[in-house]
Design an enzyme around this catalytic site. Structure first.
Site, PDB file in Angstrom:
ATOM      1  N   LYS A  94       0.749  -1.354   0.056  1.00  0.00           N
ATOM      2  CA  LYS A  94      -0.026   0.105   0.107  1.00  0.00           C
ATOM      3  C   LYS A  94       0.929   1.285   0.035  1.00  0.00           C
ATOM      4  CE  LYS A  94      -3.461  -2.537   2.612  1.00  0.00           C
ATOM      5  NZ  LYS A  94      -4.225  -2.683   3.936  1.00  0.00           N
ATOM      6  N   ASP A 135     -11.444   2.481   3.816  1.00  0.00           N
ATOM      7  CA  ASP A 135     -11.589   1.025   3.555  1.00  0.00           C
ATOM      8  C   ASP A 135     -12.993   0.630   3.476  1.00  0.00           C
ATOM      9  OD1 ASP A 135      -9.406  -0.840   3.464  1.00  0.00           O
ATOM     10  OD2 ASP A 135      -8.984  -0.670   5.414  1.00  0.00           O
ATOM     11  N   THR A 159     -15.668  63.409  19.859  1.00  0.00           N
ATOM     12  CA  THR A 159     -15.751  63.915  20.987  1.00  0.00           C
ATOM     13  C   THR A 159     -15.525  62.994  21.980  1.00  0.00           C
ATOM     14  OG1 THR A 159     -18.080  62.932  21.318  1.00  0.00           O
ATOM     15  CG2 THR A 159     -17.905  64.782  19.910  1.00  0.00           C
ATOM     16  N   GLN A 213      -5.345  -1.625   9.860  1.00  0.00           N
ATOM     17  CA  GLN A 213      -4.663  -2.974   9.455  1.00  0.00           C
ATOM     18  C   GLN A 213      -5.205  -4.036  10.177  1.00  0.00           C
ATOM     19  OE1 GLN A 213      -3.020  -3.323   6.279  1.00  0.00           O
ATOM     20  NE2 GLN A 213      -3.429  -5.494   6.622  1.00  0.00           N
TER      21      GLN A 213
END
Length: 940
Positions: A70, A139, A394, A114
């Site tokens: 992966k 997943d 003022t 996993q």
């Protein structure tokens, strides 16, 4: 869901049966397509990169193999993938904590847990899986995504990667799924169950079989499409399978094989050699579904990143506004504030494009914003920058804060433009003293006003602590240098620890500034020890005051050191109010944490007897100051009555400091609103004070360039500048024609900087229609881009829509921004330019103390700092009772002081206290807490 598979994918797989080397080109094609998608995202935001985390518990070899595949695939595509490995000793709580941290990380778009979780402790896999944020569940295993899939919401969920890969393979056969009989063997949550749902919503007639299914072979024999994921090696035989069926084998099993070096080989759940004779199409094991599963995982990650990018486009807001219910007569500010229920601040943060990990919540109505957002949005164009200032006011003020809030409510809630207000945090001194709160007023307020006017998030308290730490360090150093020999002082500054003396990093910095290039304390000569250990401050030169955020006139001058323990080392000292601290000015002008550290280190607190500047770095305290200020540097997020966002950050005095909110808040807001949005900030006092400093100091350091100046004017202030009381209708025209010179001068002052001016005539109920119309006419005649009357105090944003429209038009007009002076000019010349061009003085007079400081600061290297004039805000001159546009005066400069860390010199024009006193009847008489409701009463 986007389709990332390539044409002819299935044919590549069929060829792979005969020529396995060709299978790699299929996945290379998939990855190339995903690479292009990632590159396309980078064109939208060059700083963006899809992020993936793979969380593993333990160290199983098979898990390590899958993870490495992966990570390799992610790297090839351009996904920033991280392997988060927890030890086998990790508990369920530790795993859950790690997942929640990833959930909050906006740089991560995909999270894989996993499986299995290889821990020595019992861990509930279902619980762990479902903690993953659904939008990051690439997943597709959370209940949310599984539920959406089972309901058929395929475009609004992540489909588990293996079933998704199977579907892509089926599509590539050219066989239509619709109307076909499909059989899924296995009912796991990862493959079987989602595969059933996916086939069903693609219009197949689906049967799910499992270990308890009667006559499994007969069921298989009826399948046009067969997906097998039962986990039993070669269970499905050739004579079970219907001729021409599509067979997808998801199984991975090991069987003995003496011909292999490992003694085993990988097979699927299908007996490949016999089934391929029957099947029309079949996937091999290995090399079939496995690589496609990884491809679909990458696809889901890229898809998640795309969704994130689309939903977090800078400047693309999805904001809801709060509708005001106006009452007449207009109630008190606190009644109005409480009548409106503010949006939860985390919701507002999301609406304006802030990410969850960029926001620190302080209750339900206020939050701090992390500075990391600047990096995330650095490629985003800025919005339009507007500063609100006023004519000479003022004593009661002319409503700049109210106008600022009314304008942003108009631009946002009524004109539907992205807009931020950036305002100063008020001091508690005036809140409990004479002026009251500073959250705006009427139907144009920052809410909740109690939070705004009181502690907020503690920034002012942090400044108080940091400032007084410096004061304590100064007097402690004076005391210790006066009571110790050089050697004793050195030994205490560099104490023995473990038998050795070691310089701290801040001490090494001091050695370098002294030109002593040594890091071993034992190697310094006696002369070097003396130079290092003794600052030799001249007590009469100390400019650093203690501070407190309370109006207390009796702290203006005090004597310190009267305790017998101080051994007679007394000196006169004084307090200032906290917002007058140089640290507040540093906070307002800093651009980053690093820059703040450097500015804090450069603050000059005294001069040595030899004429050298003594800094907080010399005192060794600058690092500690940065620690105390680490949270204060983050801007505070609040909202207006109508639900538009507000940054409340920093609140430096507008006389001895520059009177503007923070550079950081403005920079973040300009990125968040986007190029068509607006950021409206306010400069303290009149245009001759706050606006001049906004341009010459704040814009010089920030690098920002304003688009519009909004100049607030009132009938009462213009009449006051004409010398007196309200005039009758019969004479008002001549009177206003006479007194409009102050407005003319302040318009001229703004135009010195090359920026269009819009005059906002803040209407009071005592004003007549004719007066308001005449002021608008006169303003345009004296050079304003436009002039409009406003009723935002009584009507909220609706009463400032005309002002918003005028500001929008002015922001598109040509401008030629320029500073008033070059900082490299001599100090006196810079002061003279401000006095002559902004105040209208004939010249300046440097009194003896001021002349001495010009020489000293020039010698010390501070002559190129910008100028921050400290004078009365009630007149263009140095005399508060001189109204209108005084002429023929010489501006006396009594003294000049240096805020080197903040980055300016401030000449003192006349005498002014830096800590206010309390009046006979302070505001605190009316302030109390209801013990039943815990509401604060009496604030206004």
């Amino acid at each position: 869901m986007a389709n990332y598979t390539q044409d002819c994918l299935w044919s590549e797989y069929l060829r792979a049966i005969r020529a396995p080397s060709q299978s790699f080109c299929v996945h290379r094609q998939v990855r190339e397509r995903l690479k292009k998608d990632v590159a396309q995202m980078k064109t939208q935001d060059p700083n963006f990169q899809p992020g993936l985390v793979v969380l593993q518990v333990g160290d199983r070899d098979d898990s390590n193999l899958y993870i490495s595949m992966k990570l390799k695939a992610a790297a090839e595509i351009g996904i920033n993938a991280t392997h988060l490995r927890l030890p086998k000793t990790a508990t369920e709580d530790e795993v859950l904590h790690s997942i929640m941290e990833v959930n909050e990380n906006s740089a991560i778009h995909g999270l894989i847990v996993q499986l299995p979780l290889d821990s020595i402790h019992k861990i509930d896999t279902e619980k762990v899986t479902n903690v993953v944020a659904p939008e990051k569940d690439v997943d597709g295993l959370t209940c949310i995504n599984a539920g959406k899939l089972s309901r058929g919401d395929l475009g609004d969920c992540f489909i588990p990667c293996t079933p998704n890969g199977c579907m892509e393979l089926i599509r590539q056969t050219g066989v239509s799924v619709a109307g076909k009989r499909a059989v899924v063997i296995g009912r796991s949550k990862i493959v079987g169950a989602p595969m059933h749902d996916l086939l069903l919503w693609n219009h197949a007639t689906v049967t799910t079989c499992h270990s308890k299914t009667a006559d499994l072979a007969a069921e298989v024999g009826r399948a046009d499409i067969l997906v097998v994921g039962i986990g039993k090696a070669e269970m499905v035989k050739g004579d079970w399978v219907k001729k021409g069926a599509v067979v997808i084998d998801c199984g991975i099993n090991h069987i003995p094989d003496e011909t292999r070096p490992s003694g085993k080989r990988v097979v699927g759940d299908v007996h490949y050699s016999s089934v391929k004779e029957q099947a029309g199409f079949i996937t091999p094991v290995p090399g079939g579904v496995g690589p496609m599963t990884v491809a679909m995982l990458m696809q889901n990650t890229v898809l998640s990143a795309k969704r994130f990018l689309e939903s977090h486009q800078p400047g693309k807001w999805s904001i809801t506004y709060t509708k005001l219910i106006l009452q007449k007569p207009v109630p008190s500010d606190i009644v109005i504030s409480r009548s409106c229920v503010p949006k939860p601040i985390d919701r507002l943060a999301t609406e304006v494009g802030l990410l969850s990990d960029e926001v620190e919540l302080y209750g339900k109505t206020k939050a701090k914003v992390q500075l990391d957002i600047i990096s995330r949005l650095r490629a985003q164009p800025d919005g339009k920058y507007v500063v609100v200032t006023g004519i000479t006011p003022t004593p009661l003020g002319e409503g700049k804060s109210t106008t600022t809030i009314g304008l942003v409510q108009a631009l946002g809630a009524h004109m539907k433009l992205n807009v931020f207000a950036c305002v100063r945090q008020p001091s508690q001194g005036p809140t409990f003293g004479i002026k009251g709160g500073a959250a705006g007023g009427g139907y144009s307020q920052v809410i909740p006003m109690e939070e705004f006017n009181l502690h907020l998030t503690g920034d002012i308290h942090a400044i108080t602590a940091a400032n007084n730490l410096v004061a304590a360090a100064i007097d402690a150093r004076l005391f210790h240098e006066a009571t110790q020999t050089d050697k004793a002082l050195y030994n205490r500054l560099v104490p023995l620890s473990g038998g050795q003396r070691t310089f701290s990093p801040i001490q090494i910095n001091r050695l370098m500034r002294l030109g002593i290039e040594k890091t071993d304390p034992t190697t310094l000569t006696e002369e070097e020890i003396t130079r290092f250990a003794r600052l030799d401050m001249d007590p009469d030169s100390i400019t650093w005051h203690r501070v407190i955020d309370t109006n207390d006139r009796f702290l203006r001058k005090i004597t310190i050191g009267q305790s017998p323990t101080e051994k007679g080392h007394t000196r006169e000292a004084q307090f200032s109010i906290t917002v007058a601290s140089e640290i507040m000015a540093v906070l307002a002008l800093t651009s980053s944490l690093k820059d703040m550290r450097q500015r804090l280190a450069k603050m000059v607190v005294a001069t040595s007897r030899s004429g050298q500047p003594i800094t907080t770095e010399d005192l060794g305290v600058s690092g500690a100051l940065t620690v105390l200020m680490r949270d204060a540097i983050k801007p505070n997020l609040m909202q207006t009555l109508e639900g538009t966002p507000v940054f409340v950050h920093a609140g430096p005095f507008a006389n001895i400091a520059h009177g503007n909110s923070s550079v950081l808040a403005d920079k973040i807001a300009l990125k968040l609103v986007g190029p068509e949005g607006f950021v409206v900030t306010e400069a303290g006092f009149g245009a001759d004070i706050g606006m001049e400093k906004f341009f010459n100091i704040k814009c010089r350091y920030s690098g920002l360039r304003p688009h519009v100046v909004v100049l607030v004017a009132t009938v009462r202030a213009l009449k006051m500048h004409g010398g007196g009381p309200t005039v009758s209708d019969s004479v008002y025209k001549n009177k206003l024609l006479c007194v409009s010179v102050n407005m003319r001068k302040q318009v001229e002052n703004a135009r010195h900087f090359g920026v269009p001016v819009v005059v906002a005539v803040n209407a009071f109920k005592t004003d007549t229609e004719s007066e308001l119309d005449l002021i608008c006419t006169l303003a345009k005649e004296v050079g304003a881009f436009d002039a409009v009357r406003c009723s935002h105090w009584a009507e909220g944003g609706a009463g400032a829509v005309a002002l918003g429209q005028a500001v929008q038009r002015a922001s598109e007009a040509p401008s030629d921004f320029k500073f008033l002076y070059d900082v490299e000019l001599p100090i006196a010349d810079k002061i003279r330019i401000i006095a002559q061009k902004i105040y209208g003085a004939d010249d300046i007079e440097l009194l003896p103390d001021a002349q001495h400081k010009v020489e000293l600061y020039t010698k010390q290297g501070f002559g190129n700092l910008p100028i921050c004039m400290a004078k009365t805000h009630l007149s263009l001159s140095h005399e508060a009772d001189k109204k209108g546009v005084p002429t023929g005066f010489v501006l006396p400069i009594r003294d000049i002081r240096a805020s080197v860390g903040a980055g300016f010199l401030y000449p003192l024009v006349g005498t002014m206290p830096t800590i206010p006193g309390l009046p006979t009847r302070p505001c605190f008489y009316d302030i109390d807490l209801d013990p039943e409701t815990e509401q604060v009463n009496g604030l206004f």
